[in-house]
Design a protein around this motif. Structure first.
Motif, PDB file in Angstrom:
ATOM      1  N   ALA A  73       0.806  -1.261   0.055  1.00  0.00           N
ATOM      2  CA  ALA A  73      -0.079   0.156   0.032  1.00  0.00           C
ATOM      3  C   ALA A  73       0.953   1.353  -0.018  1.00  0.00           C
ATOM      4  N   PHE A  74       0.396   2.297  -0.750  1.00  0.00           N
ATOM      5  CA  PHE A  74       1.178   3.493  -0.657  1.00  0.00           C
ATOM      6  C   PHE A  74       0.363   4.741  -0.588  1.00  0.00           C
ATOM      7  N   GLY A  75       0.626   5.441   0.459  1.00  0.00           N
ATOM      8  CA  GLY A  75      -0.334   6.575   0.608  1.00  0.00           C
ATOM      9  C   GLY A  75       0.376   8.009   0.016  1.00  0.00           C
ATOM     10  N   ASP A 136      -1.223  15.747  13.776  1.00  0.00           N
ATOM     11  CA  ASP A 136      -0.762  16.663  12.626  1.00  0.00           C
ATOM     12  C   ASP A 136       0.706  16.228  12.427  1.00  0.00           C
ATOM     13  N   PRO A 137       1.110  15.120  11.840  1.00  0.00           N
ATOM     14  CA  PRO A 137       2.385  14.936  11.493  1.00  0.00           C
ATOM     15  C   PRO A 137       3.054  16.082  10.452  1.00  0.00           C
ATOM     16  N   GLY A 138       4.340  16.188  10.620  1.00  0.00           N
ATOM     17  CA  GLY A 138       4.884  17.474   9.694  1.00  0.00           C
ATOM     18  C   GLY A 138       5.171  16.864   8.479  1.00  0.00           C
ATOM     19  N   HIS A 140       2.959  16.034   4.432  1.00  0.00           N
ATOM     20  CA  HIS A 140       1.828  16.116   3.716  1.00  0.00           C
ATOM     21  C   HIS A 140       1.071  14.516   3.476  1.00  0.00           C
ATOM     22  N   CYS A 141       1.016  13.843   4.503  1.00  0.00           N
ATOM     23  CA  CYS A 141       0.672  12.311   4.587  1.00  0.00           C
ATOM     24  C   CYS A 141      -0.746  12.205   4.532  1.00  0.00           C
ATOM     25  N   THR A 142      -1.350  10.982   4.174  1.00  0.00           N
ATOM     26  CA  THR A 142      -2.573  10.641   4.054  1.00  0.00           C
ATOM     27  C   THR A 142      -3.165  10.025   5.137  1.00  0.00           C
ATOM     28  N   LEU A 205      -1.448  -6.300   7.178  1.00  0.00           N
ATOM     29  CA  LEU A 205      -2.272  -7.175   7.732  1.00  0.00           C
ATOM     30  C   LEU A 205      -3.803  -6.812   6.767  1.00  0.00           C
ATOM     31  N   GLY A 206      -3.601  -5.799   6.159  1.00  0.00           N
ATOM     32  CA  GLY A 206      -5.113  -5.423   5.256  1.00  0.00           C
ATOM     33  C   GLY A 206      -4.635  -3.667   4.810  1.00  0.00           C
ATOM     34  N   ILE A 207      -5.607  -3.685   3.969  1.00  0.00           N
ATOM     35  CA  ILE A 207      -5.500  -2.324   3.211  1.00  0.00           C
ATOM     36  C   ILE A 207      -6.721  -1.589   3.837  1.00  0.00           C
TER      37      ILE A 207
HETATM   38  C1  LIG Z   1       9.022  16.099   7.276  1.00  0.00           C
HETATM   39  C2  LIG Z   1       8.345  14.895   7.685  1.00  0.00           C
HETATM   40  C3  LIG Z   1       7.921  15.081   8.898  1.00  0.00           C
HETATM   41  C4  LIG Z   1       6.959  13.806   9.430  1.00  0.00           C
HETATM   42  N1  LIG Z   1       6.492  14.135  10.891  1.00  0.00           N
HETATM   43  C5  LIG Z   1       5.761  13.281  11.430  1.00  0.00           C
HETATM   44  C6  LIG Z   1       5.224  13.295  12.844  1.00  0.00           C
HETATM   45  O1  LIG Z   1       5.347  14.486  13.207  1.00  0.00           O
HETATM   46  N2  LIG Z   1       4.561  12.266  13.293  1.00  0.00           N
HETATM   47  C7  LIG Z   1       4.685  11.051  12.753  1.00  0.00           C
HETATM   48  O2  LIG Z   1       3.905  10.054  13.161  1.00  0.00           O
HETATM   49  N3  LIG Z   1       5.156  11.009  11.311  1.00  0.00           N
HETATM   50  C8  LIG Z   1       5.722  11.702  10.757  1.00  0.00           C
HETATM   51  N4  LIG Z   1       6.330  11.766   9.486  1.00  0.00           N
HETATM   52  C9  LIG Z   1       6.574  10.210   9.001  1.00  0.00           C
HETATM   53  C10 LIG Z   1       5.345  10.036   8.035  1.00  0.00           C
HETATM   54  O3  LIG Z   1       4.851  11.244   7.522  1.00  0.00           O
HETATM   55  C11 LIG Z   1       4.159   9.324   8.790  1.00  0.00           C
HETATM   56  O4  LIG Z   1       4.708   7.987   8.937  1.00  0.00           O
HETATM   57  C12 LIG Z   1       2.691   9.035   7.989  1.00  0.00           C
HETATM   58  O5  LIG Z   1       1.724   8.633   8.691  1.00  0.00           O
HETATM   59  C13 LIG Z   1       2.930   8.334   6.651  1.00  0.00           C
HETATM   60  O6  LIG Z   1       1.829   8.376   5.834  1.00  0.00           O
HETATM   61  P1  LIG Z   1       1.837   8.230   4.201  1.00  0.00           P
HETATM   62  O7  LIG Z   1       0.487   8.630   3.675  1.00  0.00           O
HETATM   63  O8  LIG Z   1       2.822   9.090   3.816  1.00  0.00           O
HETATM   64  O9  LIG Z   1       1.807   6.689   4.143  1.00  0.00           O
HETATM   65  P2  LIG Z   1       2.999   6.080   3.177  1.00  0.00           P
HETATM   66  O10 LIG Z   1       4.287   6.519   3.568  1.00  0.00           O
HETATM   67  O11 LIG Z   1       2.685   5.979   1.976  1.00  0.00           O
HETATM   68  O12 LIG Z   1       2.879   4.645   3.991  1.00  0.00           O
HETATM   69  C14 LIG Z   1       3.106   4.209   5.177  1.00  0.00           C
HETATM   70  C15 LIG Z   1       2.995   2.758   5.649  1.00  0.00           C
HETATM   71  O13 LIG Z   1       1.596   2.538   5.605  1.00  0.00           O
HETATM   72  C16 LIG Z   1       0.989   1.579   4.674  1.00  0.00           C
HETATM   73  N5  LIG Z   1      -0.137   2.200   4.006  1.00  0.00           N
HETATM   74  C17 LIG Z   1      -0.443   3.274   3.543  1.00  0.00           C
HETATM   75  N6  LIG Z   1      -1.587   3.494   3.366  1.00  0.00           N
HETATM   76  C18 LIG Z   1      -2.346   2.441   3.829  1.00  0.00           C
HETATM   77  C19 LIG Z   1      -3.602   2.162   3.830  1.00  0.00           C
HETATM   78  N7  LIG Z   1      -4.708   2.840   3.096  1.00  0.00           N
HETATM   79  N8  LIG Z   1      -3.980   0.798   4.339  1.00  0.00           N
HETATM   80  C20 LIG Z   1      -3.036  -0.262   4.694  1.00  0.00           C
HETATM   81  N9  LIG Z   1      -1.614   0.297   4.811  1.00  0.00           N
HETATM   82  C21 LIG Z   1      -1.345   1.594   4.228  1.00  0.00           C
HETATM   83  C22 LIG Z   1       2.095   1.652   3.805  1.00  0.00           C
HETATM   84  O14 LIG Z   1       2.116   0.247   3.168  1.00  0.00           O
HETATM   85  C23 LIG Z   1       3.439   1.884   4.632  1.00  0.00           C
HETATM   86  O15 LIG Z   1       3.881   0.619   5.164  1.00  0.00           O
HETATM   87  C24 LIG Z   1       7.034  12.648   8.968  1.00  0.00           C
HETATM   88  C25 LIG Z   1       7.785  12.442   7.942  1.00  0.00           C
HETATM   89  C26 LIG Z   1       8.189  13.637   7.063  1.00  0.00           C
HETATM   90  C27 LIG Z   1       8.846  13.490   5.707  1.00  0.00           C
END
Ligand SMILES: Cc1cc2nc3c(=O)[nH]c(=O)nc-3n(C[C@H](O)[C@H](O)[C@H](O)COP(=O)(O)OP(=O)(O)OC[C@H]3O[C@@H](n4cnc5c(N)ncnc54)[C@H](O)[C@@H]3O)c2cc1C
Length: 463
Positions: A73-75, A136-138, A140-142, A205-207
């Motif tokens: 999975a990729f967010g 609010d992670p820092g 633009h995550c999903t 474990l699941g999507i």
């Molecule tokens: C500048 C910066 C600041 C950050 N600050 C924080 C912070 O303050 N706090 C924090 O917790 N994290 C932080 N992070 C880390 C990151 O943003 C988090 O881990 C975030 O939750 C990842 O989300 P994403 O959408 O990018 O997921 P991805 O990186 O795309 O995926 C992360 C994981 O989740 C799985 N996944 C994604 N979507 C789904 C889905 N729908 N179902 C099942 N599995 C899925 C993927 O397979 C992978 O294993 C930071 C990262 C950066 C680069």
């Protein structure tokens, strides 16, 4: 399927039949999905599929399950521990186009969203209704990615992490079955907690295809302040005291002098100095905010804080918190061409000074540059260990430093990861942290839900 067709090629062709050009083998797209925001060696997936509905996710997983093809999975790909790198290739399943906010209930203070929604998108949508989503992670995550990594951010000290703010999920299992977990009630004692099992399961474990989130009312009053300290100990000891006094701060973030130098340069915080610093925010009624601020002011003054600089208006507050959220990029920009190995230990609050000051000694001894920033109210802090893009020796030293910082945190009763998760980077610590038996239970859950091991293989466990 002909004898020479690989199972993955067969699966790609079958997915193309219903996704059309939303599955691609284009090299640039595969490269973009070959790793997250980390130092992991990239691995290309065989194809990238952009799902738009639960039904499509279900069909894709059923096909991959039947043919034993890996699915990652990729967010938004912002994770920091190699989570999205498809180490065994297969399909990178991109959920970033599932961006519908399906329902908001102001009366029950909850909402239902698809996994590709971002916290910015959700908060823009909620603003007029007097509600907000606090995690609010820092980056633009999903929200799907946040659930999968058990993410948090600067507000967790007051509002909890994603774990406390998810009420239920829709999840597609490895074989394509769709389940719903949790409930909309504030309490439920109704069976195994599958929601919490999925939160932090990192796509193994699941999507996750739908998320019911708890929402919060926008506070009547908000104020923020900055306090700088001549040295680190007073800064950390202040945090411990504030937490032990039970002051309900909304945010209490620490930046060391190295990180402050980066933020001053990157975010033009010209009125601040490169000293250990706390960024604080208070939420509540006017009187409540004033009372919290007075208590904190007394503590930091006693601990040697150099005054309390207020950021009362929303523009100054936004500038402050934008600088905090951009701290990682400020660190990277301080050494152009570098990447960061990010540590993420979390310790019980009484051990924070030992963990943090010990980590600073380790950084000094390593000779590496590693700005430090922390959600210290939770006992959680990061160092961004900077290494050149093509410097394997420095990368190895960075991982050694990471191991030292983690070893100290574990000895202090802490954890290797407060919020970023395990992915590839933290797998080696799980046995020490949980013990062999607990790890075996986790692996048997994985085997029960994903018997063919197609979901994000190679992650979480070393074998
Ligand atoms: C500048 C910066 C600041 C950050 N600050 C924080 C912070 O303050 N706090 C924090 O917790 N994290 C932080 N992070 C880390 C990151 O943003 C988090 O881990 C975030 O939750 C990842 O989300 P994403 O959408 O990018 O997921 P991805 O990186 O795309 O995926 C992360 C994981 O989740 C799985 N996944 C994604 N979507 C789904 C889905 N729908 N179902 C099942 N599995 C899925 C993927 O397979 C992978 O294993 C930071 C990262 C950066 C680069």
């Amino acid at each position: 399927m002909t004898a020479e067709t690989r199972p993955v090629d067969h699966v790609i062709a079958a997915i193309r039949a219903f996704l059309g050009d939303r599955i691609t083998t284009n090299i640039a797209m595969r490269e973009q999905h070959s790793r997250g925001e980390d130092t992991t060696t990239p691995v290309l997936p065989d194809a990238v599929a952009f799902a738009e509905t639960t039904e499509e996710v279900s069909q894709i997983l059923a096909l991959c399950h039947r043919h034993g093809v890996p699915v990652v999975a990729f967010g938004a790909g912002t994770s920091l521990e190699g989570h999205v790198t498809p180490v065994r290739a297969g399909i990178s399943l991109d959920l970033s186009r599932m961006t519908a906010i399906l329902d908001v209930s102001p009366d029950d203070m909850d909402c239902l969203v698809e996994p590709g929604v971002t916290r910015h998108q959700l908060n823009d949508h909620l603003r007029d209704q007097g509600l907000f989503f606090p995690v609010d992670p820092g980056s633009h995550c999903t929200i799907g990615g946040m659930c999968a990594t058990r993410a948090s951010g600067t507000n967790a000290v007051r509002y909890g992490t994603i774990r406390e703010n998810v009420m239920g999920l829709e999840v597609v299992l490895a074989d394509g079955r769709v389940i719903n977990t949790g409930s909309r009630t504030r309490k439920a004692a109704n069976g195994y907690d599958l929601t919490r099992l999925m939160i932090g399961s990192e796509g193994t474990l699941g999507i996750i295809t739908k998320i019911r989130l708890r929402l919060h009312g926008i506070p009547e009053a908000t104020s923020a302040a900055v306090v700088q300290f001549p040295e680190m100990r007073g800064c950390v000891e202040s945090v411990i005291q504030v937490m032990q006094l039970g002051v309900p701060v909304a945010r209490i973030e620490l930046l060391d002098e190295v990180q402050m130098a980066c933020c001053i340069a990157h975010s033009k915080l010209d009125n601040l100095e490169a000293l250990p610093t706390l960024f604080l925010e208070f939420h509540g009624s006017e009187a409540g905010v004033a009372e919290q601020a007075e208590t904190v002011k007394a503590v930091v003054t006693e601990m040697g804080g150099l005054g309390f600089a207020w950021a009362a208006d929303s523009e100054t507050r936004n500038k402050l918190w934008t600088a905090r959220h951009n701290a990682y990029w400020a660190a990277i920009a301080s050494q152009p061409g570098s990447r960061g190995v990010t540590t993420d230990v979390c310790v019980p609050i009484s051990r924070l000074a030992d963990a943090l000051l010990g980590a600073k000694e380790d950084i000094e001894a390593s000779g590496l540059s590693a700005p430090m920033v922390g959600h210290v109210g939770d006992g959680n802090f990061h160092t961004v260990i900077l290494v050149g893009q093509d410097d394997p020796a420095a990368l190895e030293r960075a991982w050694e430093l990471d191991r030292k910082i983690v070893a100290r945190a574990l000895a202090l009763g802490g954890t290797c990861s407060g919020e970023h998760g395990v992915g590839l980077g933290k797998r080696e610590f799980l046995e020490q942290e949980h013990g062999m038996e607990a790890l075996a239970v986790m692996q048997s859950i994985k085997a029960a839900l994903d018997p063919k091991g197609i979901l994000n293989p190679g992650k979480m466990f070393r074998n």
